[in-house]
Motif scaffolding. Structure first.
Motif, PDB file in Angstrom:
ATOM      1  N   MET A 194       0.829  -1.210   0.000  1.00  0.00           N
ATOM      2  CA  MET A 194       0.000   0.000   0.000  1.00  0.00           C
ATOM      3  C   MET A 194       0.861   1.257   0.000  1.00  0.00           C
ATOM      4  O   MET A 194       0.442   2.300  -0.498  1.00  0.00           O
ATOM      5  CB  MET A 194      -0.955   0.019   1.199  1.00  0.00           C
ATOM      6  CG  MET A 194      -2.125  -0.930   1.065  1.00  0.00           C
ATOM      7  SD  MET A 194      -3.223  -0.543  -0.310  1.00  0.00           S
ATOM      8  CE  MET A 194      -3.996   0.959   0.274  1.00  0.00           C
ATOM      9  N   GLY A 195       2.068   1.158   0.533  1.00  0.00           N
ATOM     10  CA  GLY A 195       2.991   2.290   0.521  1.00  0.00           C
ATOM     11  C   GLY A 195       3.484   2.645  -0.871  1.00  0.00           C
ATOM     12  O   GLY A 195       4.048   3.707  -1.086  1.00  0.00           O
ATOM     13  N   GLU A 196       3.260   1.753  -1.837  1.00  0.00           N
ATOM     14  CA  GLU A 196       3.723   1.981  -3.206  1.00  0.00           C
ATOM     15  C   GLU A 196       2.626   2.462  -4.142  1.00  0.00           C
ATOM     16  O   GLU A 196       2.890   2.753  -5.313  1.00  0.00           O
ATOM     17  CB  GLU A 196       4.362   0.704  -3.747  1.00  0.00           C
ATOM     18  CG  GLU A 196       5.604   0.300  -2.959  1.00  0.00           C
ATOM     19  CD  GLU A 196       6.368  -0.804  -3.639  1.00  0.00           C
ATOM     20  OE1 GLU A 196       6.541  -0.740  -4.878  1.00  0.00           O
ATOM     21  OE2 GLU A 196       6.788  -1.735  -2.942  1.00  0.00           O
ATOM     22  N   VAL A 197       1.390   2.492  -3.674  1.00  0.00           N
ATOM     23  CA  VAL A 197       0.275   2.997  -4.485  1.00  0.00           C
ATOM     24  C   VAL A 197      -0.446   4.076  -3.676  1.00  0.00           C
ATOM     25  O   VAL A 197      -0.757   3.871  -2.513  1.00  0.00           O
ATOM     26  CB  VAL A 197      -0.692   1.873  -4.922  1.00  0.00           C
ATOM     27  CG1 VAL A 197      -0.015   0.934  -5.910  1.00  0.00           C
ATOM     28  CG2 VAL A 197      -1.236   1.083  -3.752  1.00  0.00           C
ATOM     29  N   LYS A 198      -0.670   5.196  -4.279  1.00  0.00           N
ATOM     30  CA  LYS A 198      -1.255   6.343  -3.566  1.00  0.00           C
ATOM     31  C   LYS A 198      -2.749   6.464  -3.859  1.00  0.00           C
ATOM     32  O   LYS A 198      -3.184   6.317  -4.996  1.00  0.00           O
ATOM     33  CB  LYS A 198      -0.557   7.644  -3.976  1.00  0.00           C
ATOM     34  CG  LYS A 198       0.937   7.633  -3.738  1.00  0.00           C
ATOM     35  CD  LYS A 198       1.274   7.483  -2.276  1.00  0.00           C
ATOM     36  CE  LYS A 198       2.764   7.469  -2.073  1.00  0.00           C
ATOM     37  NZ  LYS A 198       3.217   6.561  -1.077  1.00  0.00           N
ATOM     38  N   GLY A 199      -3.512   6.726  -2.810  1.00  0.00           N
ATOM     39  CA  GLY A 199      -4.932   6.988  -2.980  1.00  0.00           C
ATOM     40  C   GLY A 199      -5.815   5.761  -3.062  1.00  0.00           C
ATOM     41  O   GLY A 199      -7.025   5.872  -3.191  1.00  0.00           O
ATOM     42  N   TRP A 200      -5.239   4.593  -3.017  1.00  0.00           N
ATOM     43  CA  TRP A 200      -6.013   3.354  -3.057  1.00  0.00           C
ATOM     44  C   TRP A 200      -6.412   2.992  -1.643  1.00  0.00           C
ATOM     45  O   TRP A 200      -5.724   3.333  -0.690  1.00  0.00           O
ATOM     46  CB  TRP A 200      -5.189   2.221  -3.679  1.00  0.00           C
ATOM     47  CG  TRP A 200      -4.983   2.380  -5.146  1.00  0.00           C
ATOM     48  CD1 TRP A 200      -4.032   3.140  -5.755  1.00  0.00           C
ATOM     49  CD2 TRP A 200      -5.756   1.787  -6.191  1.00  0.00           C
ATOM     50  NE1 TRP A 200      -4.154   3.051  -7.113  1.00  0.00           N
ATOM     51  CE2 TRP A 200      -5.206   2.221  -7.414  1.00  0.00           C
ATOM     52  CE3 TRP A 200      -6.850   0.923  -6.216  1.00  0.00           C
ATOM     53  CZ2 TRP A 200      -5.719   1.827  -8.642  1.00  0.00           C
ATOM     54  CZ3 TRP A 200      -7.351   0.525  -7.442  1.00  0.00           C
ATOM     55  CH2 TRP A 200      -6.795   0.979  -8.639  1.00  0.00           C
ATOM     56  N   GLU A 201      -7.529   2.296  -1.496  1.00  0.00           N
ATOM     57  CA  GLU A 201      -7.967   1.818  -0.191  1.00  0.00           C
ATOM     58  C   GLU A 201      -8.227   0.318  -0.263  1.00  0.00           C
ATOM     59  O   GLU A 201      -8.546  -0.221  -1.321  1.00  0.00           O
ATOM     60  CB  GLU A 201      -9.218   2.557   0.274  1.00  0.00           C
ATOM     61  CG  GLU A 201     -10.420   2.371  -0.637  1.00  0.00           C
ATOM     62  CD  GLU A 201     -11.641   3.134  -0.188  1.00  0.00           C
ATOM     63  OE1 GLU A 201     -11.826   3.336   1.028  1.00  0.00           O
ATOM     64  OE2 GLU A 201     -12.428   3.531  -1.072  1.00  0.00           O
ATOM     65  N   VAL A 202      -8.058  -0.334   0.863  1.00  0.00           N
ATOM     66  CA  VAL A 202      -8.318  -1.772   0.961  1.00  0.00           C
ATOM     67  C   VAL A 202      -9.743  -1.954   1.457  1.00  0.00           C
ATOM     68  O   VAL A 202     -10.151  -1.334   2.440  1.00  0.00           O
ATOM     69  CB  VAL A 202      -7.306  -2.454   1.913  1.00  0.00           C
ATOM     70  CG1 VAL A 202      -7.596  -3.933   2.020  1.00  0.00           C
ATOM     71  CG2 VAL A 202      -5.882  -2.221   1.431  1.00  0.00           C
ATOM     72  N   LEU A 203     -10.492  -2.796   0.761  1.00  0.00           N
ATOM     73  CA  LEU A 203     -11.887  -3.064   1.100  1.00  0.00           C
ATOM     74  C   LEU A 203     -12.116  -4.550   1.355  1.00  0.00           C
ATOM     75  O   LEU A 203     -11.241  -5.371   1.073  1.00  0.00           O
ATOM     76  CB  LEU A 203     -12.801  -2.636  -0.055  1.00  0.00           C
ATOM     77  CG  LEU A 203     -12.764  -1.196  -0.519  1.00  0.00           C
ATOM     78  CD1 LEU A 203     -13.692  -1.015  -1.708  1.00  0.00           C
ATOM     79  CD2 LEU A 203     -13.163  -0.251   0.595  1.00  0.00           C
TER      80      LEU A 203
END
Length: 107
Positions: free
Chosen positions: A27-36
């Motif tokens: 997640m530190g390598e992709v910005k603005g994404w959220e885990v659902l």
């Protein structure tokens, strides 16, 4: 290695989904994404000026997906595009999801 330089690889049945720690690192390598969905899906919403720009983005995203043979689910809402990624074979997230997310962000 940077995610955008990687290529998706097929996942065999029985391949485990990424665990919470692995997801947290990626997640530190992709910005603005959220885990659902209890750590099983990635989601991001992109906003555009109008439908034409949203649709152009979807076409480019489709080209990325085809090149990687890893396809997101998406919905277009006039000037918004919701994108969701997960790996059906593993029943959750794989590195492939993060590779596609990173490449889509480059569009």
């Amino acid at each position: 290695m940077e995610l955008t330089k990687k290529k998706c690889v097929p996942c065999d049945k029985g391949t485990p989904a990424l665990d919470r720690g692995q997801v947290h690192l990626l997640m530190g390598e992709v910005k603005g994404w959220e885990v659902l969905d209890d750590n099983r899906k990635l989601h991001k919403q992109y906003k555009f000026k109008d439908f034409r720009q949203a649709l152009a983005f979807v076409v480019k995203m489709g080209m990325v997906a085809e090149a990687e043979d890893h396809h997101p689910d998406f919905t277009v809402h006039y000037n918004l595009v919701d994108v969701t990624l997960w790996t059906h074979t593993v029943g959750g997230l794989s590195e492939n999801d993060f590779i596609v997310a990173a490449k889509v962000d480059q569009l």
